[in-house]
Design a protein around this motif. Structure first.
Motif, PDB file in Angstrom:
ATOM      1  N   UNK B  16    -104.225  15.606 -23.933  1.00  0.00           N
ATOM      2  CA  UNK B  16    -103.961  14.467 -23.060  1.00  0.00           C
ATOM      3  C   UNK B  16    -102.459  14.357 -22.834  1.00  0.00           C
TER       4      UNK B  16
ATOM      5  N   UNK C  15    -112.908   8.714 -19.729  1.00  0.00           N
ATOM      6  CA  UNK C  15    -112.314   7.474 -20.198  1.00  0.00           C
ATOM      7  C   UNK C  15    -111.586   7.794 -21.497  1.00  0.00           C
ATOM      8  N   UNK C  16    -110.327   7.411 -21.582  1.00  0.00           N
ATOM      9  CA  UNK C  16    -109.533   7.667 -22.781  1.00  0.00           C
ATOM     10  C   UNK C  16    -109.331   6.355 -23.516  1.00  0.00           C
ATOM     11  N   UNK C  17    -109.706   6.327 -24.779  1.00  0.00           N
ATOM     12  CA  UNK C  17    -109.560   5.106 -25.580  1.00  0.00           C
ATOM     13  C   UNK C  17    -108.836   5.457 -26.882  1.00  0.00           C
ATOM     14  N   UNK C  18    -107.786   4.689 -27.190  1.00  0.00           N
ATOM     15  CA  UNK C  18    -106.999   4.950 -28.394  1.00  0.00           C
ATOM     16  C   UNK C  18    -107.847   4.779 -29.655  1.00  0.00           C
ATOM     17  N   UNK C  19    -107.598   5.654 -30.634  1.00  0.00           N
ATOM     18  CA  UNK C  19    -108.270   5.508 -31.928  1.00  0.00           C
ATOM     19  C   UNK C  19    -107.995   4.136 -32.541  1.00  0.00           C
ATOM     20  N   UNK C  22    -111.033   1.862 -32.158  1.00  0.00           N
ATOM     21  CA  UNK C  22    -112.179   2.080 -33.051  1.00  0.00           C
ATOM     22  C   UNK C  22    -111.859   1.692 -34.495  1.00  0.00           C
TER      23      UNK C  22
ATOM     24  N   UNK D  15    -109.626   9.045 -28.058  1.00  0.00           N
ATOM     25  CA  UNK D  15    -111.018   9.458 -27.933  1.00  0.00           C
ATOM     26  C   UNK D  15    -111.312   9.591 -26.442  1.00  0.00           C
ATOM     27  N   UNK D  40    -118.705   5.500 -31.990  1.00  0.00           N
ATOM     28  CA  UNK D  40    -118.030   5.650 -33.280  1.00  0.00           C
ATOM     29  C   UNK D  40    -118.215   7.066 -33.816  1.00  0.00           C
ATOM     30  N   UNK D  43    -115.747   9.025 -31.977  1.00  0.00           N
ATOM     31  CA  UNK D  43    -114.392   8.722 -32.470  1.00  0.00           C
ATOM     32  C   UNK D  43    -114.118   9.466 -33.785  1.00  0.00           C
ATOM     33  N   UNK D  46    -113.555  13.115 -33.176  1.00  0.00           N
ATOM     34  CA  UNK D  46    -112.223  13.361 -32.605  1.00  0.00           C
ATOM     35  C   UNK D  46    -111.154  13.427 -33.693  1.00  0.00           C
TER      36      UNK D  46
END
Lengths: 130, 130, 130, 130
Positions: B16, C15-19, C22, D15, D40, D43, D46
């Motif tokens: 990314x 879709x990119x979601x920061x760790x 979570x 993620x 999850x 996640x 990842x």
């Protein structure tokens, strides 16, 4: 202010590129300069511009317009980039770059390597038997 | 088989990279070749290798070992790459590349541009008044 | 055909979601159901829709319109979601969701944990001295 | 300090989840709660943990251990999650979750929709003729 810099960062879009690209582009005959051009095409498409002009690409790179144009031609000849025609919602025909030739070539690399590993293992096992 | 190629694709990791990089690296004096080197460093770090050797980098690029080494040195001098020391869980000191200098320089680009826009707007408004 | 399924996959956006999300949403009092709602907001924004309606959100979820609306209100009250006004290129005012409150709360979690670790280490060191 | 918060952000992993998931999970009978559980699992993978325990998953969610376990079982029965055996570099057998059943089901959704659109268009064209 603290928040501002984090906000600037989080509000930018991101470009996602498969590790396949970094691992294998050299093997399929793409130069570093062409790889950089390819990534700018990917970056533009991530912003919704699927057919950046040589001017668009040149403006963000150290390549001249001519170098960009000949780079694009070379990549089309090498069969890692193609130009496809699509029809938008209003029925209007438009052109865009397609990277499917590249993705397929990169997946091919993995398939070939896995087959090679399989063949090697089989030979080894047969060697053990006889 | 259909599934195989999709599976190969989905099992690869991804890299990314912020759009900030593609938009602004040229402005902060990074060449295309250095940008490519930078992206390989990012790709390695995405795989958990935070301090790839010149050999690692050269193996995936068209650059010789010497060209990689001098590229890394130039980027450190340009203050877009740094080497930092960290301590792992076992208390052992290790070195890794840090891209924080790069990210900060890129965010600076946006801050400068926003301030410029703000100043221009203010001048325009003042021009309208007087 | 093989290519087709891979092409379908690669042509989808991501879709990119920061760790951070979570790891820490539970700690800042977000329920699983709210977290799912939040991720749909992030998914819509990744497609360029920065202010999805309760209808938009409900259509992809098992929540009714009322449940979506009350979920959004709860997240605004919990200060993890906000509605901000912006001005588009034509000078028209529009509203959009902002997730900056969430990102800042998540970064706060890490800051607090790091300070805690630092304090613990300092106490330990002092304990060793006296 | 400014840099710190940006650094905390950039040093976190991310993620990546295909838009296919958000668009279609409801259609293939996955509930919001199961979708959250699935994310999850993604996640954790990842971060290199390909077989998180119910404890791992429960610790980050509002679900009890039993709810996580029964959720996992339901998703295996619904054929959107599977457990596969692999062999590591040392020849040791290990188990991991595989999301290939999910990805294939999601791609199927698009294939079905495209065929439907194609059939509708064909019918329309034929309708025009006769």
């Amino acid at each position: 202010m603290q928040t501002d810099r984090l906000q600037i960062w989080t509000e930018q879009g991101n470009v996602i590129i498969s590790q396949l690209f970094f691992h294998h582009y050299k093997k399929i005959g793409i130069t570093d300069s062409e790889a950089m051009l390819m990534m700018h095409i990917i970056a533009y498409s991530s912003e919704g511009n699927f057919f950046p002009t040589p001017q668009d690409l040149s403006s963000r790179m150290n390549l001249t317009l001519d170098e960009v144009s000949s780079g694009l031609q070379r990549m089309i000849q090498k069969n890692v980039l193609s130009i496809v025609q699509e029809i938008d919602e209003k029925g209007v025909l438009f052109e865009r770059f397609s990277l499917m030739p590249l993705w397929n070539r990169l997946v091919d690399c993995v398939v070939v390597e896995e087959n090679q590993t399989f063949t090697d293992q089989k030979k080894e096992e047969e060697g053990e038997i006889y």
